[in-house]
Motif scaffolding. Structure first.
Motif, PDB file in Angstrom:
ATOM      1  N   GLU A   7       1.065  -1.096   0.067  1.00  0.00           N
ATOM      2  CA  GLU A   7       0.002   0.058   0.030  1.00  0.00           C
ATOM      3  C   GLU A   7       0.904   1.340   0.055  1.00  0.00           C
ATOM      4  OE1 GLU A   7      -2.297   2.831  -0.255  1.00  0.00           O
ATOM      5  OE2 GLU A   7      -3.601   1.082  -0.036  1.00  0.00           O
ATOM      6  N   ASP A   8       0.656   2.238  -0.960  1.00  0.00           N
ATOM      7  CA  ASP A   8       1.721   3.338  -0.781  1.00  0.00           C
ATOM      8  C   ASP A   8       1.036   4.479  -0.105  1.00  0.00           C
ATOM      9  OD1 ASP A   8      -0.636   3.727  -2.685  1.00  0.00           O
ATOM     10  OD2 ASP A   8       0.391   5.239  -3.670  1.00  0.00           O
ATOM     11  N   GLU A   9      -0.194   4.517   0.149  1.00  0.00           N
ATOM     12  CA  GLU A   9      -0.467   5.512   1.308  1.00  0.00           C
ATOM     13  C   GLU A   9       0.080   5.024   2.695  1.00  0.00           C
ATOM     14  OE1 GLU A   9      -4.626   6.668   1.344  1.00  0.00           O
ATOM     15  OE2 GLU A   9      -4.777   5.923  -0.867  1.00  0.00           O
ATOM     16  N   LYS A  10       1.060   5.814   3.238  1.00  0.00           N
ATOM     17  CA  LYS A  10       1.861   5.182   4.119  1.00  0.00           C
ATOM     18  C   LYS A  10       0.940   5.327   5.443  1.00  0.00           C
ATOM     19  CE  LYS A  10       6.524   5.994   2.271  1.00  0.00           C
ATOM     20  NZ  LYS A  10       7.936   6.636   2.665  1.00  0.00           N
ATOM     21  N   ALA A  11       0.287   6.390   5.806  1.00  0.00           N
ATOM     22  CA  ALA A  11      -0.619   6.203   6.738  1.00  0.00           C
ATOM     23  C   ALA A  11      -1.812   5.339   6.950  1.00  0.00           C
ATOM     24  CB  ALA A  11      -1.278   7.744   6.863  1.00  0.00           C
ATOM     25  N   THR A  32       5.620   0.033  -2.789  1.00  0.00           N
ATOM     26  CA  THR A  32       5.674   0.416  -4.392  1.00  0.00           C
ATOM     27  C   THR A  32       5.386  -1.215  -4.892  1.00  0.00           C
ATOM     28  OG1 THR A  32       7.943  -0.514  -4.718  1.00  0.00           O
ATOM     29  CG2 THR A  32       7.484   2.004  -3.929  1.00  0.00           C
ATOM     30  N   GLY A  33       4.962  -1.118  -6.238  1.00  0.00           N
ATOM     31  CA  GLY A  33       4.602  -2.357  -6.795  1.00  0.00           C
ATOM     32  C   GLY A  33       5.829  -3.398  -6.871  1.00  0.00           C
ATOM     33  N   LEU A  50      -3.191  -6.313  -1.403  1.00  0.00           N
ATOM     34  CA  LEU A  50      -2.601  -5.554  -2.540  1.00  0.00           C
ATOM     35  C   LEU A  50      -3.468  -4.336  -2.835  1.00  0.00           C
ATOM     36  CD1 LEU A  50      -0.227  -5.468  -4.658  1.00  0.00           C
ATOM     37  CD2 LEU A  50      -1.475  -7.251  -6.004  1.00  0.00           C
ATOM     38  N   ASP A  51      -2.793  -3.126  -3.056  1.00  0.00           N
ATOM     39  CA  ASP A  51      -3.588  -1.758  -3.348  1.00  0.00           C
ATOM     40  C   ASP A  51      -3.253  -1.914  -4.999  1.00  0.00           C
ATOM     41  OD1 ASP A  51      -4.855   0.511  -3.627  1.00  0.00           O
ATOM     42  OD2 ASP A  51      -3.178   1.518  -3.459  1.00  0.00           O
ATOM     43  N   PRO A  55       2.955   2.883  -7.128  1.00  0.00           N
ATOM     44  CA  PRO A  55       3.852   3.458  -7.979  1.00  0.00           C
ATOM     45  C   PRO A  55       4.889   2.365  -8.637  1.00  0.00           C
ATOM     46  CG  PRO A  55       4.437   3.860  -5.701  1.00  0.00           C
ATOM     47  CD  PRO A  55       3.019   3.272  -5.796  1.00  0.00           C
ATOM     48  N   GLY A  56       5.416   2.429  -9.702  1.00  0.00           N
ATOM     49  CA  GLY A  56       6.154   1.651 -10.284  1.00  0.00           C
ATOM     50  C   GLY A  56       5.542   0.476 -11.151  1.00  0.00           C
ATOM     51  N   LEU A  57       4.618  -0.479 -10.456  1.00  0.00           N
ATOM     52  CA  LEU A  57       3.861  -1.474 -10.913  1.00  0.00           C
ATOM     53  C   LEU A  57       2.381  -1.174 -10.389  1.00  0.00           C
ATOM     54  CD1 LEU A  57       6.053  -4.604 -10.941  1.00  0.00           C
ATOM     55  CD2 LEU A  57       5.164  -3.206 -13.169  1.00  0.00           C
ATOM     56  N   SER A  58       1.544  -1.338 -11.329  1.00  0.00           N
ATOM     57  CA  SER A  58       0.037  -1.396 -10.675  1.00  0.00           C
ATOM     58  C   SER A  58      -0.374  -2.822  -9.631  1.00  0.00           C
ATOM     59  CB  SER A  58      -1.039  -1.418 -11.529  1.00  0.00           C
ATOM     60  OG  SER A  58      -1.053  -2.639 -12.499  1.00  0.00           O
ATOM     61  N   GLY A  59      -1.218  -2.845  -8.967  1.00  0.00           N
ATOM     62  CA  GLY A  59      -1.763  -4.008  -8.407  1.00  0.00           C
ATOM     63  C   GLY A  59      -1.855  -4.944  -9.369  1.00  0.00           C
ATOM     64  N   TYR A  60      -2.810  -4.446 -10.392  1.00  0.00           N
ATOM     65  CA  TYR A  60      -2.925  -5.756 -11.523  1.00  0.00           C
ATOM     66  C   TYR A  60      -1.597  -6.463 -12.029  1.00  0.00           C
ATOM     67  CZ  TYR A  60      -7.452  -3.190 -12.343  1.00  0.00           C
ATOM     68  OH  TYR A  60      -8.891  -2.537 -11.813  1.00  0.00           O
TER      69      TYR A  60
END
Length: 225
Positions: A7-11, A32-33, A50-51, A55-60
């Motif tokens: 998850e990229d939203e750290k909070a 990051t992905g 998995l979000d 960034p980097g790679l999508s969860g898909y």
């Protein structure tokens, strides 16, 4: 139970980590992905949260690559999107469940426990119709030994036809199984995607595997056309 949270939203990731830790899970977090893909590929987890928007790679893409590598750890996808296509695409690419943000933490824990109880799914077998093959495990399609690139939706349609090869399936059956039972868009979308598949698995190879049965639906020839 060991959980990987990507998850990229750290909070939000910290809230999930703290909550799952309180529930008795051992939790690792990546933001990051690429880092999530590496962690899930290199370490054994009971489940992955998995979000989709990473960034980097999508969860898909992370999920697709995990399955292509033979990593069958159950995956629960988190998404801020509410569209049924996003949910369907996640499941088509190998996710086992999904939750839409904002979500109930109680529901998240219950879903994770259910996935852990269910365990990793067995690897599906490779299906074939003549020299046309579909590998659900690695999300691969080949024709005459050559890989054929298809989209997630095209793969889902081809897989459905392959599972019913030799039989006629109606447009309604296709929509309910490849799109959604509550799909209320233009049913001619089926014809559009049938055309896409023909241009990829039939026309370049001089074959006619996907047959139209007028007034009834479509049939994938058992011999691959």
């Amino acid at each position: 139970m060991r959980v990987l949270v990507v998850e990229d939203e750290k909070a939000l990731a910290e809230v999930i980590r703290a909550g799952l830790t309180d529930e008795g899970f051992a939790v690792d977090v990546q933001h990051t992905g690429p880092d999530g893909l590496w962690a899930a590929s290199e370490h054994p987890y009971d489940v992955v949260v998995l979000d989709i928007m990473l960034p980097g790679l999508s969860g898909y893409e992370v999920c697709r690559q995990l399955r292509s590598r033979g990593v069958w750890t159950p995956v629960l996808m988190l998404t801020a999107k509410e569209g049924e296509y996003d949910q369907a695409d996640a499941l088509d690419l190998g996710a086992d469940d999904y939750l839409t943000k904002p979500f109930s933490f109680v529901v998240l824990v219950a879903r994770l426990r259910a996935l852990v109880r269910r365990g990793a799914p067995a690897r599906p077998v490779v299906m074939a119709a003549g020299d046309l093959t579909v590998d659900p495990a690695r999300r691969l399609v080949t024709r005459a030994g050559q890989p054929v690139r298809v989209t997630a939706r095209e793969f889902a349609l081809l897989e459905f036809l392959m599972r019913h090869r030799g039989d006629v399936v109606s447009k309604t059956q296709i929509i309910e199984n490849v799109w959604d039972v509550h799909f209320d868009g233009d049913p001619n979308i089926v014809e559009v995607y049938i055309g896409y598949l023909r241009r990829k698995i039939d026309q370049p190879f001089g074959r006619a595997a996907i047959q139209t049965e007028r007034g009834m639906g479509y049939r994938l020839a058992a011999d691959g056309g």
